[in-house]
Design a protein around this motif. Sequence first.
Motif, mmCIF file in Angstrom:
data_model
loop_
_atom_site.group_PDB
_atom_site.id
_atom_site.type_symbol
_atom_site.label_atom_id
_atom_site.label_comp_id
_atom_site.label_asym_id
_atom_site.label_seq_id
_atom_site.Cartn_x
_atom_site.Cartn_y
_atom_site.Cartn_z
ATOM 1 N N ARG A 42 25.466 107.493 23.435
ATOM 2 C CA ARG A 42 25.543 106.246 22.677
ATOM 3 C C ARG A 42 24.910 106.448 21.310
ATOM 4 O O ARG A 42 24.164 107.396 21.093
ATOM 5 N N HIS A 43 25.216 105.552 20.407
ATOM 6 C CA HIS A 43 24.651 105.546 19.046
ATOM 7 C C HIS A 43 23.795 104.294 18.978
ATOM 8 O O HIS A 43 24.268 103.225 18.597
ATOM 9 N N SER A 44 22.544 104.404 19.379
ATOM 10 C CA SER A 44 21.747 103.227 19.718
ATOM 11 C C SER A 44 20.557 103.021 18.784
ATOM 12 O O SER A 44 20.197 103.899 17.999
ATOM 13 N N HIS A 85 25.076 100.654 21.963
ATOM 14 C CA HIS A 85 25.941 101.474 21.121
ATOM 15 C C HIS A 85 26.391 100.775 19.835
ATOM 16 O O HIS A 85 26.906 99.667 19.857
#
Length: 380
Positions: free
Chosen positions: A176-178, A199
């Motif tokens: 994820r891009h968290s 995300h």
Amino acid sequence: MSYRFDELVFSPRDVDLSKGPLAGHIDAETYCLGAFNPGMTRLPNGNLLMMVRIAEALRTPIFDQKIHSIRWEPGDSMAANAGRYCLDAWPLEMVDTADPRKFMMRGGGWKVMALTSLSWLLPVELDAEGRTVVDVHYRDAIAPRASYQCYGVEDARISRVGGRWLMTTCSVSPERHSTTLYSSNDARDWLLEGIVLDHQNKDMLIFEDRIGANYWAQTRPLGDLYFAYPPGSEWRAGPSINLATSPDALHWKPHEKPGIRPHAATLATARMGGGTPPVVTDRGWLSLWHGVEPYGVVGIYRTYWSLLDARDPSVTIATSDTPLLEPAPHLTEPMKELMYLDNVVFSTGIADAGDHFIVASGEADLACRITHVPKSVFGL
């Protein structure tokens, strides 16, 4: 708009990678692609602390008919120094390598990318006015420590709420891009609290005080689809700044009212996101944010400002469509051989300094820019 102090104070030339977290851990030459987007706060000793994003890149990402990326791999223990850095190799026929900083995977039906750099955070101490570097604290650098950070830790924003410092960062991984949260009692020793937004919900800025019993934050969810406003609306559909509240700064609930939205009347802010953590003033919360005008590959990034109601930050009580900060090519001219991007100023930190605010920004995704902005600009 010109200011009495508006200079670059830290750049790739000031970074010693031999003291960084990747030193001696990968069998490849690296270099500092950028030292930029600094979160900033005032330390107990009165000096300023910047948490500078260091993008450490492979000098030669393509060799043996493959392109390579840097990845951190977790170890078997929970110790802080567990884990290792490694290189992943992708056959050139599987990727698009038009941009040497990243590469896109071919096929799949949606955008999938990887980086030829890995970012970590370097604490840089400045004097009280932000003019001079006092110390660079390599031993306190923040690097990946969890699988959801395996491609790096980016773009810190620091807020002091009461006697506690809260720092949001963007953690990058295939998972994820968290948004992740760190906390500290002294702004030097940071504890990773974990993921707080999922995300592609980025640019999380925690307000520098509670409103009632709750923490408040600005957020900026991204997506590939937005629904149109009705014809004639004053708003433009697209990325905007939302709000969220939390009882403990760990568990966040989206606020039902929208925050700052792009105006239909201008393309200069067609895309927007949070900049510096909102700070309280006599007129309400001062929020600096970025607006992106479509142009070229990434657009033109500028810094704008709004004042938000002290009790209900979904209400904007004052704003300006004149940029507070614009990209400054004259500042980066002495290091033009290092540049790979232009038309970007990205404000990420703010500190009170009496009759002015000290604003920290990333300039051209390359260096750290400090600007002294008089409070009178905001009617304060």
